[in-house]
Write an enzyme that holds these catalytic residues in place. Sequence first.
Site, PDB file in Angstrom:
ATOM      1  N   ASP A  84      48.853 -79.440  96.311  1.00  9.63           N
ATOM      2  CA  ASP A  84      48.492 -79.012  94.966  1.00  9.63           C
ATOM      3  C   ASP A  84      49.607 -78.110  94.435  1.00  9.63           C
ATOM      4  OD1 ASP A  84      47.039 -78.738  92.632  1.00  9.63           O
ATOM      5  OD2 ASP A  84      45.149 -78.336  93.653  1.00  9.63           O
ATOM      6  N   GLU A 132      39.913 -74.558  86.100  1.00  8.83           N
ATOM      7  CA  GLU A 132      40.235 -73.855  87.336  1.00  8.83           C
ATOM      8  C   GLU A 132      39.835 -72.385  87.280  1.00  8.83           C
ATOM      9  OE1 GLU A 132      43.832 -75.058  89.390  1.00  8.83           O
ATOM     10  OE2 GLU A 132      44.064 -76.683  87.968  1.00  8.83           O
TER      11      GLU A 132
END
Length: 823
Positions: free
Chosen positions: A320, A516
């Site tokens: 990521d 997020e």
Amino acid sequence: MSAAVAALAAPVAAQPMGRPDVAEAARANAANWPTAHTPSAITDTETENRISLLLAQMTLEQKVGQLIQADIAAITPEDLRNYPLGSLLAGGNSGPYGNERATAADWNRLVDEFRAVSVEPRAKGVAVPIIFGVDAVHGHNNVPGATVFPHNVGLGAAHDPALIRRIAEVTALEIAGSGIEWTFAPTLAVPQDLRWGRAYEGYSSDPKIVAEYGKQMVLGLQGELVSGKDIAANRVAATAKHFLADGGTEGGDDQGDAKISEQDLIDIHAAGYVTAIDAGALTVMASFSSWNGVKNHGNPTLLTDVLKGALGFQGFTVGDWNAQGQVAGCTNTDCPEALMAGLDMYMAPDSWKGLFENTLAQARSGEIPQARINEAVRRILRVKIKLGLMDTPPVVRGDHAMVGAPAHLAIAREAVAKSLVLLKNEGSVLPIKPGAKVLVAGPAADSMAIQSGGWTISWQGTDVTKEDFPNGQTIWDGLEAAVTEAGGSAMLSADGSFETAPDVAIVVFGETPYAEYQGDVPTLDYQPSDPTDLELLKSLKARGIPVVSVFLSGRPMFTSPEINASDAFVAAWLPGSQGAGVADVLVARADGKPARDFTGKLSFAWPADARAPVTEPLWPLGYGLSYARNVSVPQLSEDPKVDIASALNVDSFFGAGRALSPWTLSVEDAGGKRTVGTAPVSSAGGAVTAQSVDVRAQEDAKSLTWTGNGIAVIEGPASDLTKHLAERMSLAIEWRIDSLPEEPVTLALGDRALDVTTLLAGAPKGEVSTLAVPLKCFAEQGADMAQMATPLRIVSGANLSLALLSASVEPVDGDGTCPPVAN
């Protein structure tokens, strides 16, 4: 089965020297895990032999390049001539040629330009085409005019695996239609704490639903793998993410720590990966998060022993966004530990160059063994071959007409209708009767941004407008059309005002967009500090108007006060671009029947209070009413059962790139005040502009630039800072000063301002620094510390430019010297 292919099915052998060791609590035992396996059709003897030949011909630089992925905002096609990277991505705020609103044709052209350079003949070794990935997580959401589906939280409520398969097929058609072959989806998180800002990316808290949906998403995106054949040109590679337990972190903290047993890891969080791998998912993305204190990017027992061993995964693992830098002992540009743990491709958006150079040096020195490099490259080449990228000629993607095709929009509209969950319908106020006079109110009624949520056009999705989706409808658009068609009339009034009393009011409200960590919340209480939406509902009820609430959110929330103030209450989640799907269920046609009944059922329990995780639900998973089945809802308790005031950020005002609830950041000049962060990602057009920027992490700061006289201010509810004053704390501001004005710069807390011009002049330019001003400095000038509603105000003239990372009240070492009082 040939020996080459049979070897793929064998358990992964012990890793060579250099494998990271992990604490006992974070060691997974592969023998305890369920078995799965990538279908054998991913490869064959001819493919593996071809890869072996390529590996023998590739230079070490080319092999290392395959292991690294860069973001298009930080690389040019020309760079690939010197740095033979294997992959590119477009992050949430990275559009072709710097344009977030680029067309499908622009995306196609960009991919072609990079790929053309990647396959140019090399003096040594072998040219290997790049693989290009995007976050198409609820449709091809980066592209204006694309089909944007409800976020996963809504799709989970539909409880319809066949629909999910069709949605995935449409998404693949549109991604491929813009020349792209890889999406970072599906998310297979099983969120257990709804405070998590990515909860809406999970289909359900029930691993069974996630497992079934994961399978269908992979099959829809990729099609079934067929031996000896490429994935079709209108299909794309899927990514099962984020491995593992990103939805199980303590406190729902994004990128946090899942402090759970291995059995919970298996039973709850691994379910979707078993089915996705069996369905043929070509890639798996490792999670930012940790398991029992060890970052997953550095845990070989998960990435190697479990994923590549017990679960039989034969594609490649990708990291990521700069997550390798969070592994113990690593930085963004130096992390052999992640590769040795089992990561095959680093996602190094802006750190790629330094990471390439360091990884190459470690490969040359033998710190990273050649066998580990070859295994990772083999997996990456295997996927590229399956996608047809290495064919002669390569598979061509790019049917632009697929993006936003009418048939696709119809499926999205169907998905919206099927995702709606009816939680209350007293007096059968729904469906809206033919001929009714309808008031449509609320801040979200005509907001494409709020109904679409994060990961829409931009990362946080806050700047989306109706113009971005000319083939879409806001909820207001859909309601107006349906009401009018049924012989009624509809009026839009965001604040609920009217001259002629309506027969019914539909109030659309909910969470503003986030993605997020910017969506993490301290409790599940909706609008804990300023319940303006509740006030609107109560004001309409007080005037005798039946009220229908349409609640838009990325998670179930404590909304009992709002439910009590409503005659009907609909959980509409984040429906995406086809708002007319809401009207299909809420509004009766001329014959008195709606186009669809409610069929949605909760895929997460609905909280009875603001506590999390939800242990005592108001309504359980699987609950939902319909026109055919209605149940009266009694008066609900409005007790949140948590101290909301103490849960709010009384002493932390700004962090993670945004004002922290209940605080807001605004900029103000002669043109008026403009809120920053809760509405637009950027605020332009005045003497002070604001733009989200990366300093240490993705969008972790706000860049504030003064082009004239103006103010940046953080405001919120009156808070008591007397305890902080007594404990000799300071107002601490972490920022990066980029340029300074000739005029004075003042810093105020409350209505007392100090001159910090000299302090700023002494700060290192272009580097992060902290300014700490004792609270006593403001108190001695008369600031009311018991009723502090403005903990930060910066006033300046032209040329001040800074990146604000954090602002808080905290103990700070220092001499306690006060800046001079501002004139």
